[in-house]
Scaffold this active site. Sequence first.
Site: not given
Ligand code: C5J
Length: 234
Positions: A24, A129, A162
Site C-alpha cells: 500500500d 485488496k 495492513c
Molecule cells: C493501511 C490503513 N494500508 N492504515 N491502511 O495500513 O488504513
Amino acid sequence: MPTVPATPYPFELDPATTALVIIDMQRDFLLPGGFGELLGNDVSTLTKVIEPLGTVLAAARALGMLIVHTREGHRTDMSDCPPAKLARGRLDTPIGSEGPFGRVLIRGEYGHGIIEELAPTDGEVVLDKPGKGAFYATDLELLLRNAEITSLIVTGVTTEVCVHTTVREANDRGYDVLLLADCVGSYSPECQRVGLDMIAAQGGIFGWVTDSAALLPALLPTRLPPSAPVPSTV
Ligand code: C5J
C-alpha cells in the site's frame, strides 16, 4: 544459503523462494495534503520509508525476485466495501468521497495509485485488496504457491494495520516472514515500535525483524534464472 542478521535469530534467505511484498505505498496514504494527512497524521513518518525501500526494490529486481505490490481500495460502485468499514471512524472524508487526489481509496483514482518512486514495472504483480490483509479476497496465495514461494520480505505501510494483518495472514498460511524495520512505516511512533516488537516476540511468533542494511548483502551475490511471467492486474 545467505543468512540475514535479524531478531530473534538469523533469517535464512533463499531469493529463489522469497518474494518481496510492498504493502500500500499509495498516494492516498503518503502524499502531503492527501487522505492520510487529512486524518490528522504526519506523513513524514511514512515518506522516510521510500528511500530504503527503493534500494531494496532495486536489489530484488536485479536478482529477478518475485515482487508483489498491493493497493488498498474499492470498486467505483463500492460494492466490495463493507458498510462497517465505511462507517468506521465517522470520517469527514470517508472512503469513496471526493478527496484531494480524487475519490478516496477508489481504484483508478490518482490517490489510489502507487507513488512514482516505487512504481511497479512490467511483470510485477499489482494486487488490489479490499481489506487490510493482502491475502483476504485476493489471489495472492495462489500466485505465491504457483511461483513456489515459501518466504516473504514484507515492507510498506502502515506497520500496525495492513502490514501487520498481512504478516499474520502469511504466518498462518505457513510462510516465513521477514519484516524490514526501516521499510515499514506508521503514522504513530508508538504503534511502529510495538508493531515491530510483536512480530519477533516469543521467539518470532509472526516472523523476523531486520533492516535494509542487514538484508542487502544477502541480495547481492547471486542472480536467479529468469522466472516465468506472473500475470499482473495492472
Ligand atoms: C493501511 C490503513 N494500508 N492504515 N491502511 O495500513 O488504513
